[in-house]
Design an enzyme around this catalytic site. Sequence first.
Site, short mmCIF file in Angstrom:
data_model
loop_
_atom_site.label_atom_id
_atom_site.label_comp_id
_atom_site.label_asym_id
_atom_site.label_seq_id
_atom_site.Cartn_x
_atom_site.Cartn_y
_atom_site.Cartn_z
N CYS A 162 0.81 -1.23 0.00
CA CYS A 162 0.00 0.00 0.00
C CYS A 162 0.84 1.27 0.00
CB CYS A 162 -0.92 0.02 1.21
SG CYS A 162 -1.63 -1.58 1.55
N HIS A 294 -3.61 7.92 5.27
CA HIS A 294 -3.68 6.58 4.70
C HIS A 294 -5.13 6.10 4.84
CE1 HIS A 294 -2.16 3.01 2.97
NE2 HIS A 294 -2.46 2.25 4.01
N GLU A 305 -3.23 5.68 13.04
CA GLU A 305 -2.80 6.85 12.27
C GLU A 305 -3.13 8.14 13.04
OE1 GLU A 305 -4.28 6.98 8.26
OE2 GLU A 305 -2.85 8.56 7.70
N LYS A 326 -9.86 7.71 0.29
CA LYS A 326 -10.19 6.30 -0.03
C LYS A 326 -11.69 6.05 0.09
CE LYS A 326 -5.82 3.96 1.03
NZ LYS A 326 -4.99 5.05 1.59
N HIS A 331 -9.26 1.85 -2.09
CA HIS A 331 -7.84 1.66 -1.80
C HIS A 331 -7.18 1.08 -3.05
CE1 HIS A 331 -4.11 0.85 -0.01
NE2 HIS A 331 -4.49 0.46 1.18
N PHE A 390 1.11 -2.78 4.61
CA PHE A 390 1.28 -4.10 5.22
C PHE A 390 2.77 -4.41 5.15
CE2 PHE A 390 -3.05 -6.44 4.59
CZ PHE A 390 -3.57 -5.72 5.65
#
Lengths: 402, 88
Positions: A162, A294, A305, A326, A331, A390
């Site tokens: 990501c 994010h 976050e 997003k 995403h 990830f």
Amino acid sequence: MRRVVITGAGTINALGASVAETLEAMREGRCGIGRLDIRDVDRLTVQIGAQVRDYDEAAHFNRQQIALYDRFTQFALLAADEAIAQSGLTFEGPLAARAGVVMGTSGGGLNTQDENYRAVYEDGKNRVHPFVVPKLMNNAATSHVSMQHNLKGPSFTVATACASSNHAMGQAFQMIRAGMTDVMVTGGTEAMLCFGGVKAWEGLRVMSKDACRPFSATRNGMVQGEGAGMFVFEEYEHARARGAEILAEVAGFAMSSDASDIVMPSKQGASRAIAGAVSDAGIPLESVGYINAHGTGTAANDKTECAAVADVFGHHANDLMISSTKSMHGHLIGGTGAVELLACLMALRDGVVAPTIGYEEPDPECALDVVPNEAREARVDVALSNAFAFGGLNAVLALKRA
Amino acid sequence: MADDVKTKVIEILAEQAVLEPGDIAMDQTLEDLGIDSLGLVESIFAIEEAFDISVPFNANDPQAGDFDISSVAAIIGAVEGLVAAQKG
């Protein structure tokens, strides 16, 4: 130190087939998420995604090109065409050798893999098309953009899940700043919305079946998107000398690794990347007016976050805006940071901050100004774009108003 | 049948926890067993495969939904319910 500016932007994603269409959708808080239109969707538990709709590859590419271009390559080429056209650059002679492509993708030619595994395993075929390998390889999009535009300098593909496109753009920025190149075409692309691509994500049990609601107490997971975002990064004096329109300055970049868990995010790792980008830009923390989060819409990401932003900015965390687009374009995994950088450009250039749509209920663990549901007018001098992958690999870019 | 479910679920959890099935007590929680979020998702996958059932579970909110994971006994009860509902 050499300065780096953005002189072109391009995209295709669920919100639109150009930057103008995408920014209009973001201003209006439009949602690009809907029921997936892919083969075997009935066998999926998660049946929604932010798909690029009404897309006809034959309208853009000829038969020979389609034989070589997976969907992720097609998206990259279309976005790069728009970005390079806006920059007004043509790559010939010495400039061609001083210009390259660094692009992020996570899945590469996943549709090609899916189709061909199906052919050999399910349909029992013993022969596949001769171009399967050059079509599916992760660097195919980078190479085709390089070939199409005669970009002969350093070029490669970055895959950090990501965070791929933020890592790619960070690389491009540092290469120009260090004097290795003068112009870089950079961004990210992803086309994972095929049966196997969605099925794999389903397994992790982090996907929402109905909507992406970042920071909302009612959030229940992420929604996948697809598409590409591409930019022309250019050395500042080079851009100024030719009178190019400067969209924004890329002022800083930082990366970090959590070194802790393969899927769970870490506040410390995220904090170090955010603080690092601001410090690399050489600007005060208080100058940051907007953060494109994010903001995946998972329970774990959003609270971690917000905690990281609160830690880094202290009191100023209450004064800045942080939104997750997003909620609208989904995403895009390896391409997500690139499409999200467009929201940063809109904040800096147009003074419009994109909203976090789908916001229903405050979460005390996400108690920041997340620009709920409606875009907001505001003067923004510095914008950050967060990406936390990830694997615990984090990459944050800092942009300044031109 | 009920005993089969219990034995199999305990086997699955024991494997995740790297314990012997005999060391698992009915009142233990996943935390007691040292099973983290990835271990839980993997256990649920193993349960679905073992019993050919579908378990409603979203890692974003493990407490929500009808699948009770508060203890070993609760998980066994929930699996028994799903087996009865989906295989009955």
